[in-house]
Design a protein around this motif. Structure first.
Motif, mmCIF file in Angstrom:
data_model
loop_
_atom_site.group_PDB
_atom_site.id
_atom_site.type_symbol
_atom_site.label_atom_id
_atom_site.label_comp_id
_atom_site.label_asym_id
_atom_site.label_seq_id
_atom_site.Cartn_x
_atom_site.Cartn_y
_atom_site.Cartn_z
ATOM 1 N N ASP A 194 -7.288 22.576 -17.262
ATOM 2 C CA ASP A 194 -6.927 21.656 -16.185
ATOM 3 C C ASP A 194 -6.807 20.269 -16.810
ATOM 4 O O ASP A 194 -7.796 19.650 -17.189
ATOM 5 C CB ASP A 194 -8.039 21.723 -15.124
ATOM 6 N N TYR A 197 -5.537 14.818 -15.678
ATOM 7 C CA TYR A 197 -5.720 13.406 -16.083
ATOM 8 C C TYR A 197 -5.236 13.168 -17.513
ATOM 9 O O TYR A 197 -5.763 12.307 -18.217
ATOM 10 C CB TYR A 197 -7.196 13.012 -15.923
ATOM 11 N N LYS A 228 -1.539 12.665 -9.699
ATOM 12 C CA LYS A 228 -2.390 11.790 -10.515
ATOM 13 C C LYS A 228 -1.537 10.874 -11.379
ATOM 14 O O LYS A 228 -1.835 9.702 -11.540
ATOM 15 C CB LYS A 228 -3.301 12.643 -11.406
HETATM 16 N N1 PMP Z 1 -8.107 19.378 -10.937
HETATM 17 C C1 PMP Z 1 -8.828 18.255 -11.012
HETATM 18 C C2 PMP Z 1 -9.790 18.093 -12.134
HETATM 19 C C3 PMP Z 1 -8.673 17.256 -10.054
HETATM 20 O O1 PMP Z 1 -9.405 16.150 -10.117
HETATM 21 C C4 PMP Z 1 -7.748 17.451 -9.018
HETATM 22 C C5 PMP Z 1 -7.572 16.400 -7.975
HETATM 23 N N2 PMP Z 1 -6.486 15.661 -8.313
HETATM 24 C C6 PMP Z 1 -7.008 18.637 -8.983
HETATM 25 C C7 PMP Z 1 -7.218 19.593 -9.946
HETATM 26 C C8 PMP Z 1 -6.026 18.912 -7.888
HETATM 27 O O2 PMP Z 1 -4.845 18.196 -8.056
HETATM 28 P P1 PMP Z 1 -3.719 18.151 -6.918
HETATM 29 O O3 PMP Z 1 -4.091 17.017 -6.013
HETATM 30 O O4 PMP Z 1 -2.444 17.914 -7.665
HETATM 31 O O5 PMP Z 1 -3.745 19.449 -6.217
#
Ligand code: PMP
Ligand code: GLN
Length: 377
Positions: A194, A197, A228
């Protein structure tokens, strides 16, 4: 009815945002920016909507966008991928759901690390997977690889990593990736990385994407979020990058989960991504915000925890109170007007190290006002 998720509660992000709204508190809790998306990008979406791009997009995503993503990955990581290894999703959350569902069969063990982002565990549970959670090091949030080695069994099917890491702000190193490659070598173990960031990484460090590791790339799914990267969390746009055999399986789930996502937005993102300046400024832009918040908080009794990436800065409040972190977050929101996120909900075992997370994706004015309030505690 027998619940499939009997222990699931309303997410701490929703709880704290609701509390902030009800109390009129400054919301440094849920991770979203309080500044605008680039007008140029909004204009581009408008342009494509007016041009008639308002019907279903192709299931894997608009080709121009998948090509632009492949180009960006080459530009940022020096890694060459095919546009056919990319699938455009409704945010990283849907990407995670589709990927975990595609990989995990009932009884498969899935290793992930606490504190963990909130959607991993329920998604594993819905698939009948067996969650094997390992706590990150309490002080520097590094992965205890010896423990990982001990927890790998013949049933291990998937390991989920997250770098830069929400909520701690820690980042994985090249060495971490090598360890992961070593431990999964010659085993049918897949990796989800994941990396939402990816651009929010500071102090001149490089992001060590799983895609940069030749060996891991062959068994990994990297997951990203335009929410993000382009300050648009409400658009729910993301994507996966995975080798063809994994992409095929992810798409089988994606097809029936959502089929495809906003067509005009995909076309607009394709144009926007083609100019690296639209994302290359992000590390210094957010590092300035992190440093601004740290300077403002220096006179306070909160002790910062090193943040190397993400737009979250956590603090220990051990010098102020010995209340549990949820209670402390609630008290600060209600009596001092600043909402934060307690870290214990990110732990399966509810570990409470008396730490609160603040989101610094905010204007300087918002950060100044919040810090003034926090310095009075
Ligand atoms: N993984 C992490 C580590 C997050 O902080 C987030 C929140 N942005 C997500 C996944 C989910 O992202 P999204 O808002 O694009 O669904
Ligand atoms: N990723 C965001 C955070 O960590 C929250 C997303 C959500 O509310 N589900 O704050």
């Amino acid at each position: 009815m027998i619940s499939k998720l009997p222990n699931a509660q309303t997410s701490i992000f929703a709880v704290m945002t609701k509390m902030a709204n009800e109390c009129g508190a400054i919301n440094l809790a849920q991770g979203f920016p309080d500044f605008d998306v680039a007008p140029e990008l909004i204009d581009r979406i408008h342009y494509y909507m007016q041009k008639g791009m308002n019907q279903y997009a192709p299931m894997p995503g608009v080709l121009a966008l998948r090509e632009a993503i492949a180009k960006k990955i080459d530009h940022t990581f020096g890694v060459s991928i095919e546009s056919d290894e990319v699938t455009v999703t409704a945010g990283a959350t849907q990407a995670l759901f589709a990927t975990i569902t595609a990989i995990v069969h009932a009884g498969d063990e899935v290793i992930f690390f606490d504190p963990a982002y909130d959607c991993y565990l329920p998604t594993i549970q819905l698939c009948g997977g067996v969650p094997i959670n390992i706590n990150l090091d309490k002080d520097d949030f590094s992965i205890p690889w010896k423990k990982v080695e001990q927890k790998i069994t013949a049933k291990t099917k998937l390991i989920i990593i997250n770098t830069p890491h929400n909520p701690s702000g820690a980042v994985l190193t090249e060495n971490d990736m090598n360890e992961l490659a070593r431990l999964t070598r010659d085993k049918e173990i897949y990796v989800i990385s994941d990396e939402v960031y990816e651009h929010l990484i500071y102090d001149g460090q490089a992001h060590h994407s799983v895609l940069k590791n030749e060996e891991l790339r062959k068994k990994s799914v990297a997951i990203y979020s335009f929410g993000k990267t382009f300050h648009a969390t409400g658009w729910k746009m993301g994507y996966t990058v995975a080798p063809p055999f994994l992409t095929d399986e992810i798409r089988k789930v994606h097809q029936f989960l959502v089929f495809s996502v906003s067509t005009a937005t995909q076309w607009a993102l394709a144009d926007y991504l083609n100019e690296p300046k639209h994302y290359e400024y992000l590390p210094s832009f957010f590092q300035q915000k992190r440093d601004y918040l740290l300077d403002l908080m220096a006179p306070s009794r909160f002790k910062p925890i090193t943040c190397k990436g993400t737009y979250f800065q956590s603090f220990s409040y051990a010098a102020i109170s010995d209340q549990p972190d949820r209670k402390m977050a609630e008290w600060i929101t209600k009596t001092h007007g600043v909402a934060s996120i307690p870290l214990s909900p990110f732990y399966t075992d509810h570990s409470d190290h008396q730490q609160l997370r603040l989101c610094f994706a905010k204007s300087e004015e918002t950060l100044k006002q919040a810090a003034q309030k926090l310095c009075q505690i």
